[in-house]
Write a protein that holds these residues in place. Structure first.
Motif, PDB file in Angstrom:
ATOM      1  N   PHE A   3     -27.687 -55.087  38.035  1.00 34.85           N
ATOM      2  CA  PHE A   3     -26.879 -55.772  38.533  1.00 34.85           C
ATOM      3  C   PHE A   3     -25.410 -55.301  39.195  1.00 34.85           C
ATOM      4  O   PHE A   3     -25.395 -55.256  40.557  1.00 34.85           O
ATOM      5  CB  PHE A   3     -26.246 -57.014  37.815  1.00 34.85           C
ATOM      6  N   ASP A   4     -25.038 -54.544  38.581  1.00 34.83           N
ATOM      7  CA  ASP A   4     -23.910 -53.580  39.084  1.00 34.83           C
ATOM      8  C   ASP A   4     -24.279 -52.704  40.229  1.00 34.83           C
ATOM      9  O   ASP A   4     -23.497 -52.680  41.201  1.00 34.83           O
ATOM     10  CB  ASP A   4     -23.279 -52.771  38.050  1.00 34.83           C
ATOM     11  N   ASN A   5     -25.568 -52.311  40.126  1.00 31.50           N
ATOM     12  CA  ASN A   5     -25.981 -51.332  41.104  1.00 31.50           C
ATOM     13  C   ASN A   5     -26.381 -52.001  42.631  1.00 31.50           C
ATOM     14  O   ASN A   5     -26.019 -51.797  43.616  1.00 31.50           O
ATOM     15  CB  ASN A   5     -27.210 -50.621  40.882  1.00 31.50           C
ATOM     16  N   LEU A   6     -26.874 -53.421  42.187  1.00 34.58           N
ATOM     17  CA  LEU A   6     -27.189 -54.413  43.401  1.00 34.58           C
ATOM     18  C   LEU A   6     -25.953 -54.728  44.034  1.00 34.58           C
ATOM     19  O   LEU A   6     -26.010 -54.889  45.281  1.00 34.58           O
ATOM     20  CB  LEU A   6     -28.061 -55.444  42.759  1.00 34.58           C
ATOM     21  N   ARG A  11     -23.119 -55.789  48.569  1.00 40.24           N
ATOM     22  CA  ARG A  11     -21.736 -56.378  48.811  1.00 40.24           C
ATOM     23  C   ARG A  11     -21.379 -55.782  50.046  1.00 40.24           C
ATOM     24  O   ARG A  11     -20.564 -56.572  50.868  1.00 40.24           O
ATOM     25  CB  ARG A  11     -20.768 -56.207  47.648  1.00 40.24           C
ATOM     26  N   VAL A  12     -21.508 -54.620  50.543  1.00 37.76           N
ATOM     27  CA  VAL A  12     -20.834 -54.163  51.753  1.00 37.76           C
ATOM     28  C   VAL A  12     -21.580 -54.711  52.919  1.00 37.76           C
ATOM     29  O   VAL A  12     -20.787 -54.712  53.899  1.00 37.76           O
ATOM     30  CB  VAL A  12     -21.176 -52.618  51.867  1.00 37.76           C
ATOM     31  N   PHE A  13     -22.667 -55.394  52.727  1.00 34.66           N
ATOM     32  CA  PHE A  13     -23.352 -56.200  54.048  1.00 34.66           C
ATOM     33  C   PHE A  13     -22.692 -57.409  54.231  1.00 34.66           C
ATOM     34  O   PHE A  13     -22.580 -57.822  55.327  1.00 34.66           O
ATOM     35  CB  PHE A  13     -24.949 -56.228  53.838  1.00 34.66           C
ATOM     36  N   GLU A  14     -21.997 -58.105  53.272  1.00 32.19           N
ATOM     37  CA  GLU A  14     -21.245 -59.141  53.704  1.00 32.19           C
ATOM     38  C   GLU A  14     -19.901 -58.801  54.198  1.00 32.19           C
ATOM     39  O   GLU A  14     -19.446 -59.781  54.831  1.00 32.19           O
ATOM     40  CB  GLU A  14     -21.032 -59.724  52.247  1.00 32.19           C
TER      41      GLU A  14
END
Length: 254
Positions: A3-6, A11-14
């Protein structure tokens, strides 16, 4: 993938296109009804061209937006639109524009729908204004728009009530002068100057302080307390007087 890697990857795309309004700039949000022509004329039988019940729905929606977590110092509504002026030091959500537009559209849609008892949705856009004069000009612009829309609406629906088709009623006033439209109404028994101010000029909202007398049980006596309340102004001034009115609301908040 963990999860942390996902989260780190996606998140950057948001947030890649996040924009935060720079400090020392005024923000004005304009919230507009989406598909309200059909909503007010086909889905619901509101009186035309103006309906007091619809007006009151918009008034209550404005009051909700002024108390839903942002520091709004002045608000204005005409027809199915609302404009909100934020305190210049407003820093909610780090002044991220997407948060303001999404939250305000959602809050307005939710409140209006609850009041109406049916679905009514709004969109929202944000104006970034560097000077007080720009803010005053913005509200003068919407104020003048209210007057123009009211004159056109009364002419159009007067003609429609006389039996003209939508096309003919529109063409009858298309590209006609203000003087022509006023005279058209007058010749048909309507004095535009005598119509309610809120129809022609919109409605303003601002914070004021009022005194309230209450009983203090601990001290066993009456006491006067002060509290901030929203003042709803149905009788807005015209022209320069309205400009001064808006400028005063900004000055008081400084």
């Amino acid at each position: 993938m963990k999860f942390d890697n996902l989260d780190k990857k996606l998140r950057v795309f948001e947030t890649a296109y996040d924009f935060s309004v720079p400090p020392n700039n005024y923000m004005v949000a304009r919230i507009d009804g989406r598909g309200f022509t059909r909503l007010t004329k086909e889905v619901h039988s509101f009186e035309r061209p103006f309906d007091v019940k619809f007006r009151d729905l918009m008034v209550e929606t404005v009051k909700h937006l002024m108390t839903c977590g942002f520091h709004v110092i002045y608000a204005y509504t005409e027809s199915d639109e609302i404009s909100l002026l934020f305190d210049i030091n407003e820093n909610a959500f780090s002044r991220k524009s997407r948060k303001y537009t999404s939250i305000l559209a959602g809050e307005a849609s939710a409140k209006f729908s609850l009041l109406l008892g049916a679905l009514g949705t709004f969109d929202c856009r944000l104006s970034i204004l560097p000077r007080v004069q720009d803010v005053v000009d913005y509200f003068r612009w919407r104020h003048e728009d209210a007057h123009r829309n009211a004159l056109n609406a009364h002419c159009y629906w007067m003609l429609r009530n006389q039996g003209q088709t939508p096309t003919l009623a529109s063409k009858a006033i298309e590209k006609k002068s203000t003087k022509f439209k006023n005279e058209l109404l007058f010749q048909n028994g309507i004095n535009f100057n005598d119509l309610p101010s809120w129809q022609k000029r919109g409605i303003g909202f601002y914070w004021t302080t009022e005194e309230k007398t209450g009983w203090n049980p601990k001290l066993n006596r009456e006491e006067v307390t002060k509290r901030k309340v929203i003042k709803t102004e149905f009788e807005l001034e015209l022209g320069q007087a309205y400009s001064n009115f808006v400028a005063d609301k900004i000055k008081r908040d400084e």
